[in-house]
Each structure stands twice: as structure tokens, then as C-alpha cells.
Design a protein around this motif. Structure first.
Motif, short mmCIF file in Angstrom:
data_model
loop_
_atom_site.label_atom_id
_atom_site.label_comp_id
_atom_site.label_asym_id
_atom_site.label_seq_id
_atom_site.Cartn_x
_atom_site.Cartn_y
_atom_site.Cartn_z
N GLY A 18 30.10 66.49 5.77
CA GLY A 18 29.03 66.93 6.65
C GLY A 18 28.07 65.80 6.97
N PRO A 19 27.02 66.09 7.71
CA PRO A 19 26.06 65.05 8.08
C PRO A 19 25.32 64.53 6.84
CG PRO A 19 25.17 67.22 8.59
CD PRO A 19 26.61 67.43 8.20
N ASN A 150 27.20 72.51 8.86
CA ASN A 150 27.56 72.68 10.26
C ASN A 150 26.36 73.04 11.12
OD1 ASN A 150 30.10 72.22 9.33
ND2 ASN A 150 30.89 74.27 9.71
N SER A 153 24.38 69.84 11.47
CA SER A 153 25.09 68.94 12.38
C SER A 153 24.91 69.39 13.83
CB SER A 153 26.58 68.91 12.03
OG SER A 153 27.30 68.10 12.93
N GLU A 157 23.06 67.35 16.85
CA GLU A 157 23.87 66.99 18.00
C GLU A 157 23.23 67.46 19.31
OE1 GLU A 157 28.04 68.54 19.95
OE2 GLU A 157 27.93 68.39 17.77
#
Length: 371
Positions: A18-19, A150, A153, A157
Motif C-alpha cells: 500500500g501507500p 486502498n 491511496s 490519487e
């Protein structure tokens, strides 16, 4: 036929990390999601007129997880759904080879793990409809799963406000929890439809080989075309559709209509509640819709083969149905959809909410302006 332990191991090994977040950021994200999930419960109940009891024992109602946690949870759920089909296939077998069985289960386990690794990076949250294999539903009620990496992220984004986006996601997923929690028969109905789908599976080797050949043609077509049409819709059947029997297609039509209702209702609730509690909801909605349509060439092919494009259409078509039904019958009239299986819309009615209202909602339940 499926080595589920290998599927989980493979999925966790292949899933992308993940990030990057600090320990404080991770703790803050988890705390936010728990808080906003609790807030979402009240918003959804107030807007829809539906309510579902929460069970906070050991975090049963809401669980914030990472990507490996999502893989573990969904491998257990997949096994619950697929095990009846595995049993049916084994009953029809005339020969058995311990070595061949072991190799076959390893191959399918690795394939399943690869699929789980791909999906684990895409899902923001979900209602855990199926308990792990071997666990009774009364011992493990459905949980709301929120995939923290998620969500973080996606918000980075898209460049959206984290507080607003996290509450927005919770509104959608909490709606699913309320749908099933407030409608006790719905979970059993869904399981019944899936069992019927399995029972309609044609395990005759020759027939199955023919449909596998058809599925290969679908895969070749998808690889050749590459990019989806401009509106984001697939131009052909998915891999799953290509191997269905006629009886299964009828069942799938009913499941598709139900999933369109559930997804569309969740989107409708997000749009209805959002403006009053999420200041940047318009920007989030626009950017998220654009994000749904964007993907690379490989991902577009995978989406088509797995039928993910069909799921995106369910959001759109289902939201139109719910909006049209509520406009005609009001929220009270629309909520007759939850009264029992007979009140669920057909696939044709998803495209024609007026027909559903005429069939299900009695005149005395319609708003005065609609009479």
C-alpha cells in the motif's frame, strides 16, 4: 480442487504494498474510518428509513483491514461459495489420482491467489456477505470491511479531502450493511440463488470443454480489442458469461437485478446524504466517476474477463432505478422492495422503474402527488 492455504499465501506474496504512511498516519486513518462508519450508520438509517442493529463485540460490525487481511477474508468467503461446486464436480468424477489432484489443487490455488492479489488493490470496502467456510452465519454476522491502504491511496490519487472521502466511502458500505441487516431474508435469498447457480452447472466434460473453448475466444477478442469503448462498457461477454449454461443465465439475470438494486441504492444514498454532511461531495463524486473509467490496457482486459465492467454498469443502472422508483413512490413506497423476494425488481424492471412501482406499490402507499 483448490488449495486455499496456497491461494492465501500466493495472494499475500503477490499483492502490491500500500501507500507509504507513517505509524501516526496509519493510526489516524484507522480511527477515522471507525468513527465515520459509526456516523454513517445514523445518516443511512435517517435517510432510508431502514435500520440494522450493530454488534460491536470484538469489532464484529466494522473491521478496518489491510490488503492481506482482505485476501484472507475473501478467500474464506470464496471457499464458502465455491465448495458446493467442488463437491458436485468430485461426485461426477469416475477416476481419481492423488498426485494429479494435489497438483491440480496447487495450480488452482495459485491462480486464485493471483486473482485475489489483483482485486485486493482495488476494493475500498465491502459488506462481508458470506462467513468463512464452516462457520454458521449466526456465529459470524456480516461485517463491514474497510480496506485502509486502498482508501488512503485513492484519496491521495484523486487529491480529495481525506475526512470527506472516508465518510463518503463509509456511507456507501454502511448502506450495504443496513440493507442486509434490516432485511433478514435477503442474505439467505442471495445464498439460495448462488446454490441454484451451482446446481445448474453442467459438469459433463464434453459440454464443459465446449464452453471453455468459447471462453478462450472471449479472451482472445478482449486481448485483440484492448481498449474499452468510450463509455466504459464492454462490447462482449465476460469470461464467466461465456461458460454459463442457459439455466444459469436465467439465474444470473435475477442475481444481476438484485446486485443492481443493492449497488444503485448505495450510490443513491451517498448522493442523498452527501450534500448535507460532506462539503466536497460534488468534487469527490466527479473525480471518483472519472477514476472508475480510467485503467491501463492490461487492467481493461482483466476487468472485461472478470465481469468488472458489468459491476460498473450495476452502479449506474441501479441508481437510475432507485431514483425513478423513489420519485414515483416516495421512500416509503420504494422500501416495499425489502418486504420479500417477490418484491425484488426483475432485470427488465431495473430499466423500467415505473413498471416495478405499478407491480409492487399499492395506490394507497403512493404519495398524494403521484395518485
Amino acid at each position: 480442487m483448490v488449495d486455499w492455504d496456497l491461494a492465501v499465501t500466493t495472494g499475500i506474496r503477490l499483492v502490491k504494498p500500500g501507500p507509504e504512511v507513517s505509524a501516526d498516519e496509519a493510526r489516524h486513518a484507522v480511527a477515522d474510518l471507525r468513527t465515520y462508519a459509526a456516523q454513517a450508520h445514523g445518516h443511512v438509517a435517517s435517510f432510508t428509513g431502514l435500520d440494522a442493529p450493530t454488534d460491536d463485540r470484538a469489532g464484529h460490525s466494522v473491521v478496518v483491514i489491510d490488503r492481506p487481511g482482505w485476501i484472507r477474508a475473501n478467500a474464506a468467503g470464496f471457499r464458502t461459495v465455491l465448495e458446493p461446486l467442488v463437491d458436485k464436480l468430485q461426485e461426477r468424477r469416475t477416476t481419481s489420482s492423488p498426485i494429479g489432484d494435489a497438483v491440480g489443487s496447487k495450480v488452482t490455488g495459485a491462480q486464485t491467489g493471483t486473482l485475489l492479489a489483483f482485486l485486493a488493490t482495488k476494493v475500498l470496502g465491502q459488506y462481508e456477505l458470506f462467513p468463512p467456510y464452516g462457520v454458521d452465519v449466526t456465529d459470524r454476522p456480516g461485517r463491514l470491511l474497510l480496506v485502509a491502504p486502498n482508501i488512503v491511496s485513492a484519496e491521495r490519487e484523486m487529491g480529495v479531502d481525506p475526512r470527506d472521502f472516508r465518510l463518503w466511502v463509509c456511507l456507501h458500505e454502511e448502506t450495504h450493511r443496513v440493507q442486509f441487516g434490516a432485511t433478514p431474508w435477503l442474505r439467505d435469498h442471495m445464498m439460495g440463488e448462488l446454490r441454484a447457480f451451482v446446481d445448474a452447472t453442467d459438469v459433463d466434460p464434453a459440454a464443459l470443454a465446449a464452453r471453455v473453448k468459447a471462453a478462450a475466444a472471449v479472451a482472445y477478442s478482449a486481448m485483440r480489442e484492448g481498449v474499452d469503448p468510450p463509455d466504459g462498457e464492454s462490447s462482449g461477454p465476460s469470461l464467466v458469461e461465456a461458460v454459463q449454461t442457459p439455466a444459469q443465465r436465467e439465474i444470473l439475470d435475477r442475481i444481476t437485478a438484485l446486485m443492481s438494486l443493492l449497488e444503485g441504492h448505495a450510490d443513491y444514498v451517498m448522493d442523498g446524504v452527501g450534500p448535507s454532511v460532506i462539503p466536497s461531495v460534488a468534487a469527490i463524486r466527479a473525480r471518483f466517476q472519472a477514476r472508475r473509467k480510467q485503467s491501463g490496457r492490461v487492467e481493461q482486459v482483466v476487468r472485461r474477463l472478470l465481469g468488472i465492467d458489468a459491476k460498473l454498469r450495476q452502479y449506474r443502472d441501479g441508481e437510475r432505478f432507485v431514483r425513478g422508483a423513489v420519485d414515483r413512490a416516495g421512500m416509503h413506497g420504494f422500501n416495499q422492495v425489502w418486504a420479500g423476494p417477490a418484491n425484488l425488481p426483475t432485470k427488465a424492471e431495473i430499466a423500467d422503474p415505473a413498471a416495478w412501482v405499478e407491480r409492487v406499490v399499492t395506490p394507497r402507499e403512493l404519495p398524494a402527488a403521484a395518485n
